[in-house]
Scaffold this motif. Structure first.
Motif, short mmCIF file in Angstrom:
data_model
loop_
_atom_site.label_atom_id
_atom_site.label_comp_id
_atom_site.label_asym_id
_atom_site.label_seq_id
_atom_site.Cartn_x
_atom_site.Cartn_y
_atom_site.Cartn_z
N ARG A 104 -24.31 41.44 -17.09
CA ARG A 104 -23.27 41.62 -18.09
C ARG A 104 -23.86 41.84 -19.46
O ARG A 104 -24.97 41.39 -19.74
CB ARG A 104 -22.30 40.44 -18.12
CG ARG A 104 -22.96 39.12 -18.41
CD ARG A 104 -21.98 37.99 -18.46
NE ARG A 104 -21.74 37.65 -19.86
CZ ARG A 104 -20.76 36.91 -20.29
NH1 ARG A 104 -19.90 36.42 -19.46
NH2 ARG A 104 -20.62 36.65 -21.55
N ASP A 106 -22.49 41.83 -23.65
CA ASP A 106 -21.41 41.52 -24.57
C ASP A 106 -21.62 42.32 -25.85
O ASP A 106 -22.62 42.14 -26.54
CB ASP A 106 -21.39 40.02 -24.86
CG ASP A 106 -20.13 39.58 -25.57
OD1 ASP A 106 -19.38 40.45 -26.07
OD2 ASP A 106 -19.88 38.36 -25.65
N HIS A 108 -19.46 42.35 -28.40
CA HIS A 108 -18.68 41.78 -29.51
C HIS A 108 -19.47 41.81 -30.81
O HIS A 108 -20.65 41.47 -30.83
CB HIS A 108 -18.33 40.30 -29.23
CG HIS A 108 -17.07 40.13 -28.46
ND1 HIS A 108 -17.07 39.66 -27.19
CD2 HIS A 108 -15.79 40.34 -28.80
CE1 HIS A 108 -15.83 39.59 -26.77
NE2 HIS A 108 -15.03 40.01 -27.72
N ILE A 137 -18.50 43.80 -21.75
CA ILE A 137 -17.47 43.12 -22.53
C ILE A 137 -17.39 43.78 -23.90
O ILE A 137 -18.37 43.83 -24.64
CB ILE A 137 -17.80 41.61 -22.67
CG1 ILE A 137 -17.91 40.98 -21.28
CG2 ILE A 137 -16.75 40.91 -23.52
CD1 ILE A 137 -18.50 39.59 -21.29
N GLY A 139 -14.25 43.29 -25.88
CA GLY A 139 -13.23 42.61 -26.66
C GLY A 139 -12.01 43.51 -26.77
O GLY A 139 -12.09 44.71 -26.57
N HIS A 184 -12.67 37.75 -15.53
CA HIS A 184 -13.87 38.33 -16.14
C HIS A 184 -13.60 38.98 -17.50
O HIS A 184 -14.42 39.75 -17.98
CB HIS A 184 -14.49 39.36 -15.20
CG HIS A 184 -15.03 38.77 -13.94
ND1 HIS A 184 -14.68 39.22 -12.69
CD2 HIS A 184 -15.89 37.73 -13.74
CE1 HIS A 184 -15.31 38.50 -11.78
NE2 HIS A 184 -16.05 37.59 -12.38
N GLY A 185 -12.43 38.72 -18.08
CA GLY A 185 -12.16 39.24 -19.42
C GLY A 185 -10.94 40.12 -19.56
O GLY A 185 -10.56 40.48 -20.66
N ALA A 189 -12.67 43.84 -21.17
CA ALA A 189 -13.94 44.05 -20.46
C ALA A 189 -13.74 45.11 -19.38
O ALA A 189 -12.62 45.38 -18.95
CB ALA A 189 -14.43 42.76 -19.84
#
Length: 198
Positions: A104, A106, A108, A137, A139, A184-185, A189
């Motif tokens: 994964r 991220d 953000h 991910i 957001g 998972h978001g 995501a």
């Protein structure tokens, strides 16, 4: 280009207009019957006749609703409407959140200039390590306080990431993109299912 068949009300209107006109060259013979500018097609038995138009007066409101002017469907609809490229059983398990991502990233708090090379590096590394399912991910994005004269969709990264994944060089490694399951978001995501390394 083939011309469409005239409806009875159009034919009646044409005949009324044709009676009020004078021929420019009276010596020439009419090329089509009833003074039509093009030939009349034979009626096909399988096509039903259209209903006559209702009476309409000037100033009267129309009963028909106009079509919506949504030019482009929303991002979730675009991704959900994309054809399934991967195994259907695996895709169904993916949509239910039953498959566990092997990696994964991220994004953000990153700008577009920071996020794009980070995503490219992550996808290329995952592909080289023969991972099949990764989680990106982004957001959901914040709603701005003042939209101004031109409203903008929230979530700049959320809208940019699918475009990056569908563009070279990543498009050659990505098999399927899907919105992540809530565990998972959810809408913030994406599942990215990678091709097998050959």
């Amino acid at each position: 280009m083939s011309r469409r068949k005239l409806r009875p009300d159009e034919l009646e209107l044409w005949n009324r207009v044709a009676k009020t006109t004078e021929r420019m060259h009276p010596a020439k013979t009419a090329k089509s019957k009833q003074g039509l500018p093009f030939r009349e097609e034979k009626k096909s038995p399988d096509k039903p006749n259209r209903e006559p138009l209702e009476q309409f007066e000037i100033g009267q409101k129309s009963k028909a609703r106009g079509a919506r002017h949504d030019v482009l469907p929303g991002l979730p609809e675009q991704i959900a409407g994309a054809p399934v490229q991967m195994d259907r059983k695996a895709y169904d398990r993916l949509k239910r959140g039953k498959l566990k991502p092997e990696g994964r990233i991220d994004l953000h708090g990153m700008t577009l200039d920071q996020a794009k090379p980070a995503l490219q590096s992550f996808i290329m590394t995952s592909f080289a390590r023969e991972r099949r399912l990764v989680l990106v991910i982004t957001g959901k994005g914040r709603q701005s306080e003042d939209d101004g004269p031109i409203p903008q969709r929230p979530g700049v990264l959320r809208h940019a990431v699918p475009q990056w994944l569908k563009s070279p060089p990543l498009s050659q490694m990505v098999l399927q993109i899907a919105e992540a399951h809530l565990r998972h978001g959810g809408g913030g995501a994406y599942y990215v299912y990678l091709r097998r390394k050959r």
